[in-house]
Structure formats: structure tokens, C-alpha cells
Design a protein around this motif. Structure first.
Motif, mmCIF file in Angstrom:
data_model
loop_
_atom_site.group_PDB
_atom_site.id
_atom_site.type_symbol
_atom_site.label_atom_id
_atom_site.label_comp_id
_atom_site.label_asym_id
_atom_site.label_seq_id
_atom_site.Cartn_x
_atom_site.Cartn_y
_atom_site.Cartn_z
ATOM 1 N N ALA A 1 0.837 -1.207 0.000
ATOM 2 C CA ALA A 1 0.000 0.000 0.000
ATOM 3 C C ALA A 1 0.871 1.256 0.000
ATOM 4 O O ALA A 1 0.594 2.221 -0.727
ATOM 5 N N ALA A 2 1.937 1.244 0.790
ATOM 6 C CA ALA A 2 2.847 2.394 0.843
ATOM 7 C C ALA A 2 3.572 2.570 -0.490
ATOM 8 O O ALA A 2 3.831 3.697 -0.928
ATOM 9 N N THR A 3 3.888 1.455 -1.160
ATOM 10 C CA THR A 3 4.545 1.508 -2.471
ATOM 11 C C THR A 3 3.633 2.161 -3.493
ATOM 12 O O THR A 3 4.060 3.029 -4.267
ATOM 13 N N ALA A 4 2.366 1.771 -3.507
ATOM 14 C CA ALA A 4 1.402 2.370 -4.440
ATOM 15 C C ALA A 4 1.259 3.868 -4.189
ATOM 16 O O ALA A 4 1.224 4.661 -5.129
ATOM 17 N N ALA A 5 1.219 4.271 -2.925
ATOM 18 C CA ALA A 5 1.108 5.694 -2.582
ATOM 19 C C ALA A 5 2.358 6.462 -3.016
ATOM 20 O O ALA A 5 2.267 7.595 -3.513
ATOM 21 N N THR A 6 3.533 5.842 -2.866
ATOM 22 C CA THR A 6 4.788 6.481 -3.267
ATOM 23 C C THR A 6 4.828 6.690 -4.775
ATOM 24 O O THR A 6 5.218 7.762 -5.254
ATOM 25 N N LEU A 7 4.415 5.674 -5.535
ATOM 26 C CA LEU A 7 4.410 5.817 -6.994
ATOM 27 C C LEU A 7 3.405 6.879 -7.436
ATOM 28 O O LEU A 7 3.688 7.666 -8.350
ATOM 29 N N SER A 8 2.247 6.959 -6.779
ATOM 30 C CA SER A 8 1.263 8.002 -7.103
ATOM 31 C C SER A 8 1.848 9.387 -6.866
ATOM 32 O O SER A 8 1.670 10.305 -7.679
ATOM 33 N N LYS A 9 2.568 9.547 -5.759
ATOM 34 C CA LYS A 9 3.197 10.838 -5.449
ATOM 35 C C LYS A 9 4.267 11.174 -6.476
ATOM 36 O O LYS A 9 4.414 12.329 -6.883
ATOM 37 N N LEU A 10 5.014 10.156 -6.922
ATOM 38 C CA LEU A 10 6.025 10.370 -7.951
ATOM 39 C C LEU A 10 5.376 10.860 -9.245
ATOM 40 O O LEU A 10 5.851 11.810 -9.863
ATOM 41 N N TYR A 11 4.280 10.233 -9.639
ATOM 42 C CA TYR A 11 3.591 10.632 -10.874
ATOM 43 C C TYR A 11 3.043 12.059 -10.786
ATOM 44 O O TYR A 11 3.015 12.785 -11.776
ATOM 45 N N GLU A 12 2.596 12.466 -9.601
ATOM 46 C CA GLU A 12 2.120 13.837 -9.402
ATOM 47 C C GLU A 12 3.267 14.828 -9.541
ATOM 48 O O GLU A 12 3.114 15.888 -10.141
ATOM 49 N N SER A 13 4.422 14.482 -8.972
ATOM 50 C CA SER A 13 5.582 15.374 -9.007
ATOM 51 C C SER A 13 6.176 15.476 -10.400
ATOM 52 O O SER A 13 6.672 16.529 -10.796
ATOM 53 N N SER A 14 6.151 14.372 -11.147
ATOM 54 C CA SER A 14 6.710 14.341 -12.495
ATOM 55 C C SER A 14 5.890 13.382 -13.355
ATOM 56 O O SER A 14 6.150 12.178 -13.362
ATOM 57 N N PRO A 15 4.907 13.911 -14.082
ATOM 58 C CA PRO A 15 4.065 13.041 -14.917
ATOM 59 C C PRO A 15 4.876 12.169 -15.888
ATOM 60 O O PRO A 15 4.486 11.052 -16.188
ATOM 61 N N GLN A 16 6.032 12.665 -16.343
ATOM 62 C CA GLN A 16 6.860 11.904 -17.272
ATOM 63 C C GLN A 16 7.439 10.644 -16.621
ATOM 64 O O GLN A 16 7.777 9.681 -17.303
ATOM 65 N N SER A 17 7.514 10.627 -15.301
ATOM 66 C CA SER A 17 8.059 9.461 -14.601
ATOM 67 C C SER A 17 7.203 8.221 -14.831
ATOM 68 O O SER A 17 7.713 7.099 -14.804
ATOM 69 N N ARG A 18 5.910 8.412 -15.060
ATOM 70 C CA ARG A 18 5.022 7.262 -15.306
ATOM 71 C C ARG A 18 5.483 6.475 -16.528
ATOM 72 O O ARG A 18 5.484 5.242 -16.529
ATOM 73 N N GLN A 19 5.903 7.196 -17.586
ATOM 74 C CA GLN A 19 6.387 6.523 -18.799
ATOM 75 C C GLN A 19 7.646 5.722 -18.512
ATOM 76 O O GLN A 19 7.805 4.602 -19.011
ATOM 77 N N LEU A 20 8.545 6.279 -17.684
ATOM 78 C CA LEU A 20 9.761 5.550 -17.324
ATOM 79 C C LEU A 20 9.426 4.295 -16.520
ATOM 80 O O LEU A 20 10.001 3.233 -16.752
ATOM 81 N N VAL A 21 8.512 4.417 -15.570
ATOM 82 C CA VAL A 21 8.110 3.262 -14.754
ATOM 83 C C VAL A 21 7.511 2.177 -15.648
ATOM 84 O O VAL A 21 7.803 0.990 -15.488
ATOM 85 N N GLU A 22 6.691 2.566 -16.602
ATOM 86 C CA GLU A 22 6.069 1.593 -17.503
ATOM 87 C C GLU A 22 7.100 0.893 -18.383
ATOM 88 O O GLU A 22 6.940 -0.274 -18.725
#
Length: 197
Positions: free
Chosen positions: A48-69
Motif C-alpha cells: 500500500a505504501a509503495t502504491a502511494a509512493t508511486l502516485s506521489k512520484l507521478y504527481e511530481s513528475s508526470p513523465q516518470s510514469r512513462q519511465l516506470v512503464e
């Protein structure tokens, strides 16, 4: 005589400093219901904490979602606690996800020496962008950033865009605190080890 007194004084200062750092680090942890939680509950809480951390990362840098994918593996440490008084220490637990599935749990530890005092919590996200980088990490029994592999900590612009050179590295890292992504942070020297949960 003066040389012996000077050595004794330095040894005493070092001992007091190490004792204070241990006291601060221990004082930042409390024993609560999580201390007696089952392994399944700990894994669920970490997920649950991991999911929240990734959501916060995506908010801070939307481009990070593409890197994670695109990443072959994503290692997330939702809370790395650092405490220090001259000598510092850090510790946290995290989960490695491959294709969105949990593939292992890890601990991160580290230390530092310098003019510092206090305690803070931060999150670390490491993206293994190549199969080779992920395979080397998973094959190790203990992996030190900077010695076993280089992690390119992402430089994020004002608009949330990630430096294109960083995005092409084999391992990309993000460090966040409550204020968002942290700039100019080094993760070198952090040791990551497998953890049985």
C-alpha cells in the motif's frame, strides 16, 4: 603527553558521537502494533505504501510514469528513515516489482559522517531500465549503489520533465520527501540486501 591527550580526546568524541547517533536512530522508532504484525500484514502495508509512493512520484513528475512503464523492474522504498548527530544512519524496507508483480522484498541501509543533526524520512524509487541491470541486481546477495552499479538520480525540471540523458541510463533513481522530488541528492553508498518477509 600532549599527543596522547589529543588521541584520547578524539576517541572520546567519536564514541560520544556514535552513541548519540544510535540514540537518535533508536529514538525515531517506536514499538506499536506493526512490530507484532504478521509477515502477510507487513507485505500488505508495504504494498500500500509503495502504491502511494508511486502516485506521489507521478504527481511530481508526470513523465516518470512513462519511465516506470518502460522499466524492467521497479524497486520502491516508501520510507527510508535517516537519523544523525555528526554520524548518520539510514534504514528502510522496500519491494521489487516486475511487470506489476511483487518479486522480492529488500532493505536499504547507509551511513554518513559530517556536520548534520536530526531525523527525516524520504522515499526512494529505483528503475531498472535494462534486463541486464535487473538481472545483476537480482543475482546479488548485497548490492551497493556506486560500487556495484551507478544510479542516475533524475533531474526534474520545473514543469516536471526529466532530463533526457538521465532517462537513457540503465538505472534511474528518484528521491522524494514530503515536499516532493529532492534535487541534488546522492544515493551512493546505500546498501540494498534481500529481505525475508
Amino acid at each position: 603527553m600532549l599527543d596522547i591527550t589529543s588521541k584520547f580526546r578524539r576517541t572520546a568524541v567519536a564514541a560520544v558521537t556514535l552513541g548519540m547517533a544510535g540514540f537518535l536512530f533508536a529514538g525515531c522508532t517506536t514499538t506499536d502494533s506493526r512490530a507484532t504484525a504478521s509477515a502477510a500484514e507487513k507485505r500488505q502495508e508495504l504494498d500500500a505504501a509503495t502504491a502511494a509512493t508511486l502516485s506521489k512520484l507521478y504527481e511530481s513528475s508526470p513523465q516518470s510514469r512513462q519511465l516506470v512503464e518502460r522499466a524492467r523492474g521497479v524497486l520502491v522504498f516508501p520510507a527510508v528513515l535517516s537519523a544523525s548527530f555528526i554520524v548518520g544512519a539510514q534504514h528502510g524496507t522496500g519491494v521489487l516489482q516486475v511487470s506489476g508483480q511483487d518479486k522480492g522484498y529488500y532493505s536499504v541501509t547507509g551511513g554518513s559522517i559530517g556536520l548534520q543533526a536530526g531525523a527525516q524520512s524520504k522515499a526512494m524509487v529505483l528503475l531498472f531500465m535494462t534486463d541486464d541491470a535487473l538481472a545483476k541486481f537480482r543475482a546479488s546477495s548485497g548490492w551497493t549503489i556506486g560500487a556495484d552499479a551507478t544510479v542516475a538520480v533524475a533531474n526534474v525540471g520545473v514543469n516536471g520533465s526529466i532530463d533526457s540523458n538521465t532517462a537513457q541510463q540503465p538505472i534511474v533513481g528518484f528521491v522524494m520527501n514530503n515536499g516532493g522530488l529532492m534535487a541534488g541528492v546522492s544515493v551512493d553508498g546505500s546498501k540494498i540486501s534481500p529481505l525475508l518477509l
